[in-house]
Design a protein around this motif. Sequence first.
Motif, mmCIF file in Angstrom:
data_model
loop_
_atom_site.group_PDB
_atom_site.id
_atom_site.type_symbol
_atom_site.label_atom_id
_atom_site.label_comp_id
_atom_site.label_asym_id
_atom_site.label_seq_id
_atom_site.Cartn_x
_atom_site.Cartn_y
_atom_site.Cartn_z
ATOM 1 N N GLY A 54 0.540 -1.127 -0.450
ATOM 2 C CA GLY A 54 -0.460 -0.259 -0.292
ATOM 3 C C GLY A 54 0.508 1.485 0.222
ATOM 4 O O GLY A 54 0.590 2.855 -0.086
ATOM 5 N N TYR A 55 1.937 1.083 -0.322
ATOM 6 C CA TYR A 55 3.391 2.223 0.159
ATOM 7 C C TYR A 55 3.121 3.398 -1.518
ATOM 8 O O TYR A 55 3.802 4.071 -1.672
ATOM 9 C CB TYR A 55 4.486 2.059 0.219
ATOM 10 C CG TYR A 55 4.592 1.929 2.014
ATOM 11 C CD1 TYR A 55 4.463 2.640 2.766
ATOM 12 C CD2 TYR A 55 4.473 0.433 2.250
ATOM 13 C CE1 TYR A 55 3.957 2.274 4.085
ATOM 14 C CE2 TYR A 55 3.830 0.016 3.295
ATOM 15 C CZ TYR A 55 3.970 1.054 4.335
ATOM 16 O OH TYR A 55 4.500 1.241 5.503
ATOM 17 N N LEU A 56 2.793 2.199 -2.517
ATOM 18 C CA LEU A 56 2.936 3.030 -4.244
ATOM 19 C C LEU A 56 1.167 2.431 -4.586
ATOM 20 O O LEU A 56 0.496 1.763 -4.272
ATOM 21 C CB LEU A 56 4.096 1.721 -4.536
ATOM 22 C CG LEU A 56 5.501 1.879 -4.309
ATOM 23 C CD1 LEU A 56 6.473 1.473 -5.208
ATOM 24 C CD2 LEU A 56 6.108 3.846 -4.349
ATOM 25 N N VAL A 57 1.470 3.729 -5.964
ATOM 26 C CA VAL A 57 0.331 3.259 -6.726
ATOM 27 C C VAL A 57 0.617 3.159 -8.008
ATOM 28 O O VAL A 57 2.145 3.993 -7.941
ATOM 29 C CB VAL A 57 -0.933 4.666 -6.625
ATOM 30 C CG1 VAL A 57 -1.872 4.014 -7.205
ATOM 31 C CG2 VAL A 57 -1.050 4.352 -4.858
ATOM 32 N N GLN A 58 0.588 2.516 -9.172
ATOM 33 C CA GLN A 58 0.528 1.663 -10.315
ATOM 34 C C GLN A 58 -0.864 3.083 -10.975
ATOM 35 O O GLN A 58 -2.102 2.674 -11.451
ATOM 36 C CB GLN A 58 0.475 1.202 -10.762
ATOM 37 C CG GLN A 58 0.464 0.777 -12.335
ATOM 38 C CD GLN A 58 1.704 -0.378 -12.492
ATOM 39 O OE1 GLN A 58 0.891 -1.178 -11.973
ATOM 40 N NE2 GLN A 58 1.942 -1.088 -13.579
ATOM 41 N N PRO A 59 -0.837 4.322 -11.451
ATOM 42 C CA PRO A 59 -1.418 5.559 -11.925
ATOM 43 C C PRO A 59 -2.543 4.934 -13.445
ATOM 44 O O PRO A 59 -3.793 4.633 -13.593
ATOM 45 C CB PRO A 59 -1.134 6.609 -12.021
ATOM 46 C CG PRO A 59 0.441 6.492 -11.952
ATOM 47 C CD PRO A 59 1.037 5.113 -11.628
#
Length: 344
Positions: A54-59
């Motif tokens: 939950g620390y990174l998001v792939q937009p």
Amino acid sequence: MMLDERKLQVLHAIIQSYIISAEPIGSRTISKKFDLGVSSATIRNEMSDLEELGYLVQPHTSAGRIPSDKAYRLYVNKLMTSLDIGSILSNDLKDKLTEGRREIDQLIQGAAKILASITNYTSLAIAPQIKRSSIKRIQLVPVDDSKILAVLVTDSGILKNAVFRTNDNISYDNLNVMTNFLNEKLKGLTIEDIGYDFQEGLIREMYELKYSISSIMPVILQSLEDTEDMGIYFDGVTNIFNFPEYNDISKAKQFLSFIEDKNSVMDMLINSEFSDVQVTIGSENIYEEIQDCSVITAVYSINGKTIGKIGVIGPTRMDYLRVITAVKSLSLDLNEIIKNYLSE
């Protein structure tokens, strides 16, 4: 789950890169820009783990990722280097801030303008809160046989005056007695301290002096309550358009709509914690309109008593280290300026 050192290094690198570029970050970019001592493939695996946590998001479908609100919170709490807090205002800026100023709220408004210029974000500030200010001096002055001028000064520099009528023909000497009595009883108290029972006690004590202050106390309290209509100041509102996130017109309108709603902004500032420095990131904001923003505020004080707030609002992709340092430093400068300003 605790992140190991390598994951923390990768996350730190991604946050730093995204703050600068506003573009999703890929493993090759991190490998080229940061000497982490591992291959691009290893960094890619670490990024995949960070996304699962939950620390990174792939937009979108590209290989790049962006930090999540959870990542920024970890960055602010754990990963930032220590703050270098010192005076942010030059002597010239301090002189400019106080030049020709007679009201504290004007000084705060000027500080908000400086903060917007320094950070390039939208600044916001609330003028001193009367509920957090103590009564410093009350003066009753005769205007004519039926009118009295009440002047109220607080320890935060707020000055209020009101003219009211009285059925009693009170002499100048008696007004001085009443002024001294009120100062003895009310000095150092705040509006929160002066309730109905307290007023009734004062009136009973004054009865022994053969005249009533029942018509005076409501005027004094009304002056305090009127001042509670606090000023809220903004500067650099259009700075938000300098950030690519707000090329989206609907997103920009949402931000501006929130800023224009002074009641919501005041509610956000007043009901948030009055801590030394507060950082509210993205979804931590209770207002949906600014859940793509972060708000950084610091309190300013007089004699150790908090009387207001100043800070900035901008995209979650803000330079937290630089902005927190600027906001905190300016709040300390304000404390010094207000102290000197009121002692003159």
